[in-house]
Design a protein around this motif. Structure first.
Motif, PDB file in Angstrom:
ATOM      1  N   CYS A 163      18.917  15.685  95.622  1.00 54.23           N
ATOM      2  CA  CYS A 163      19.970  16.451  96.237  1.00 54.23           C
ATOM      3  C   CYS A 163      20.865  15.004  96.654  1.00 54.23           C
ATOM      4  O   CYS A 163      22.004  14.979  97.605  1.00 54.23           O
ATOM      5  CB  CYS A 163      19.003  16.527  97.493  1.00 54.23           C
ATOM      6  N   LYS A 164      20.346  14.321  96.909  1.00 57.85           N
ATOM      7  CA  LYS A 164      20.892  12.273  97.119  1.00 57.85           C
ATOM      8  C   LYS A 164      20.079  11.322  95.914  1.00 57.85           C
ATOM      9  O   LYS A 164      19.462  11.309  95.618  1.00 57.85           O
ATOM     10  CB  LYS A 164      21.449  12.374  98.056  1.00 57.85           C
ATOM     11  N   ALA A 165      21.028  10.024  95.448  1.00 55.47           N
ATOM     12  CA  ALA A 165      20.212   9.856  94.378  1.00 55.47           C
ATOM     13  C   ALA A 165      18.911   8.740  94.933  1.00 55.47           C
ATOM     14  O   ALA A 165      18.439   8.428  94.465  1.00 55.47           O
ATOM     15  CB  ALA A 165      21.859   8.671  94.444  1.00 55.47           C
TER      16      ALA A 165
ATOM     17  N   CYS B  29      12.001  16.877  96.902  1.00 54.28           N
ATOM     18  CA  CYS B  29      12.278  16.698  97.669  1.00 54.28           C
ATOM     19  C   CYS B  29      12.564  18.761  98.338  1.00 54.28           C
ATOM     20  O   CYS B  29      12.064  19.481  99.244  1.00 54.28           O
ATOM     21  CB  CYS B  29      12.517  16.639  98.885  1.00 54.28           C
ATOM     22  N   LEU B  30      12.758  19.133  97.228  1.00 50.87           N
ATOM     23  CA  LEU B  30      12.928  20.908  96.915  1.00 50.87           C
ATOM     24  C   LEU B  30      13.494  21.694  97.959  1.00 50.87           C
ATOM     25  O   LEU B  30      13.484  22.633  98.072  1.00 50.87           O
ATOM     26  CB  LEU B  30      10.889  21.239  97.280  1.00 50.87           C
ATOM     27  N   GLU B  31      14.420  20.854  98.472  1.00 53.62           N
ATOM     28  CA  GLU B  31      15.462  20.638  99.222  1.00 53.62           C
ATOM     29  C   GLU B  31      16.485  21.624  98.298  1.00 53.62           C
ATOM     30  O   GLU B  31      16.112  21.290  97.040  1.00 53.62           O
ATOM     31  CB  GLU B  31      16.405  20.336  99.818  1.00 53.62           C
ATOM     32  N   ASP B  32      17.586  22.956  98.637  1.00 52.41           N
ATOM     33  CA  ASP B  32      18.402  23.807  97.660  1.00 52.41           C
ATOM     34  C   ASP B  32      19.515  22.732  97.404  1.00 52.41           C
ATOM     35  O   ASP B  32      20.575  21.861  98.473  1.00 52.41           O
ATOM     36  CB  ASP B  32      18.778  24.965  98.357  1.00 52.41           C
TER      37      ASP B  32
ATOM     38  N   PHE C  88      29.953  27.735  86.536  1.00 53.71           N
ATOM     39  CA  PHE C  88      29.732  28.344  87.595  1.00 53.71           C
ATOM     40  C   PHE C  88      28.976  27.557  88.448  1.00 53.71           C
ATOM     41  O   PHE C  88      28.412  26.351  88.212  1.00 53.71           O
ATOM     42  CB  PHE C  88      28.656  29.746  87.174  1.00 53.71           C
ATOM     43  N   GLU C  89      28.320  27.689  89.438  1.00 53.57           N
ATOM     44  CA  GLU C  89      27.318  27.438  90.230  1.00 53.57           C
ATOM     45  C   GLU C  89      26.153  27.514  90.647  1.00 53.57           C
ATOM     46  O   GLU C  89      26.612  29.052  91.298  1.00 53.57           O
ATOM     47  CB  GLU C  89      28.226  27.237  92.170  1.00 53.57           C
ATOM     48  N   ALA C  90      24.602  27.313  90.660  1.00 52.10           N
ATOM     49  CA  ALA C  90      23.693  27.584  90.977  1.00 52.10           C
ATOM     50  C   ALA C  90      22.863  26.914  91.486  1.00 52.10           C
ATOM     51  O   ALA C  90      23.344  25.863  91.968  1.00 52.10           O
ATOM     52  CB  ALA C  90      22.952  27.455  89.306  1.00 52.10           C
TER      53      ALA C  90
ATOM     54  N   GLU D 227      13.811  32.201  89.740  1.00 52.42           N
ATOM     55  CA  GLU D 227      14.974  32.637  89.283  1.00 52.42           C
ATOM     56  C   GLU D 227      15.533  31.400  90.307  1.00 52.42           C
ATOM     57  O   GLU D 227      15.032  31.427  91.788  1.00 52.42           O
ATOM     58  CB  GLU D 227      15.049  34.073  90.281  1.00 52.42           C
ATOM     59  N   PHE D 228      17.236  31.585  90.115  1.00 54.09           N
ATOM     60  CA  PHE D 228      18.209  30.702  91.208  1.00 54.09           C
ATOM     61  C   PHE D 228      19.102  31.311  90.866  1.00 54.09           C
ATOM     62  O   PHE D 228      20.103  32.163  90.537  1.00 54.09           O
ATOM     63  CB  PHE D 228      18.344  29.758  90.126  1.00 54.09           C
ATOM     64  N   PRO D 229      20.137  31.857  92.231  1.00 58.73           N
ATOM     65  CA  PRO D 229      21.148  32.113  92.522  1.00 58.73           C
ATOM     66  C   PRO D 229      21.891  31.872  92.189  1.00 58.73           C
ATOM     67  O   PRO D 229      22.876  30.763  91.776  1.00 58.73           O
ATOM     68  CB  PRO D 229      21.685  32.251  94.134  1.00 58.73           C
TER      69      PRO D 229
END
Length: 175
Positions: free
Chosen positions: A131-133, A71-74, A62-64, A33-35
């Motif tokens: 999250c970054k390259a 690294c599993l960071e949002d 949209f933005e999810a 599930e993704f907000p």
């Protein structure tokens, strides 16, 4: 949200424009599930091409919030969608099955916009999000985020098939 297609299906060359709000706040799939943070309404153009064939064109963005693949960071990811679908309204249910027509967003003379958008989101969903390259990921031993701190774990990743050779070399070092 349902849109009645009865009028347009019976009037050749007729065009309908609609702005439909997309209401779900969370996108749920087999991946999780993704907000959904920000979203635009679904902009639709439904055109009768003649012979009871419809052309459905739409746009939405949209933005999810999706976790980084390493690294599993949002990570906030913007997804822009442009789509076009052709629908033959004169096909019966059995003919749709024969032609492998998987248009579950049409039910009789109703267009289910939520099902249409859900399918398009699945098609446009990113396969890998970073999250970054140069994301370093997480330590496979202790689980620490290597972008934020370092750990003292042994990071030599050897092929398990080479374990026998490693054992031989470690015996020679002991001599």
């Amino acid at each position: 949200m349902l849109i009645d297609l009865t009028n347009i299906a019976n009037s050749e060359e007729k065009i309908i424009h609609a702005e439909v709000p997309y209401k779900p706040e969370v996108f749920s799939s087999a991946l999780g599930e993704f907000p959904i943070m920000g979203k635009t309404p679904v902009s639709l153009e439904i055109r009768n091409k003649g012979n009871r064939k419809l052309q459905i064109a739409g746009k939405m963005s949209f933005e999810a919030v999706i976790p980084c693949s390493r690294c599993l960071e949002d990570v906030s990811v913007r997804i822009d969608m442009d789509f076009e679908k052709s629908v033959d309204m004169k096909l019966s249910a059995s003919e749709k099955i024969e032609e492998l027509d998987e248009q579950n967003f049409i039910d009789g003379y109703n267009l289910d916009v939520d099902k249409l958008v859900y399918g398009e989101i699945l098609i446009n969903w990113p396969t890998k999000v970073l999250c970054k390259a140069d994301c370093k990921g997480i330590c496979s031993t202790c689980g620490v985020n290597l972008n934020l701190q370092t750990c003292d774990c042994d990071i030599t990743d050897l092929d398990p098939r080479m374990a026998q050779i490693r054992d031989i070399f470690s015996k020679f070092k002991e001599v």
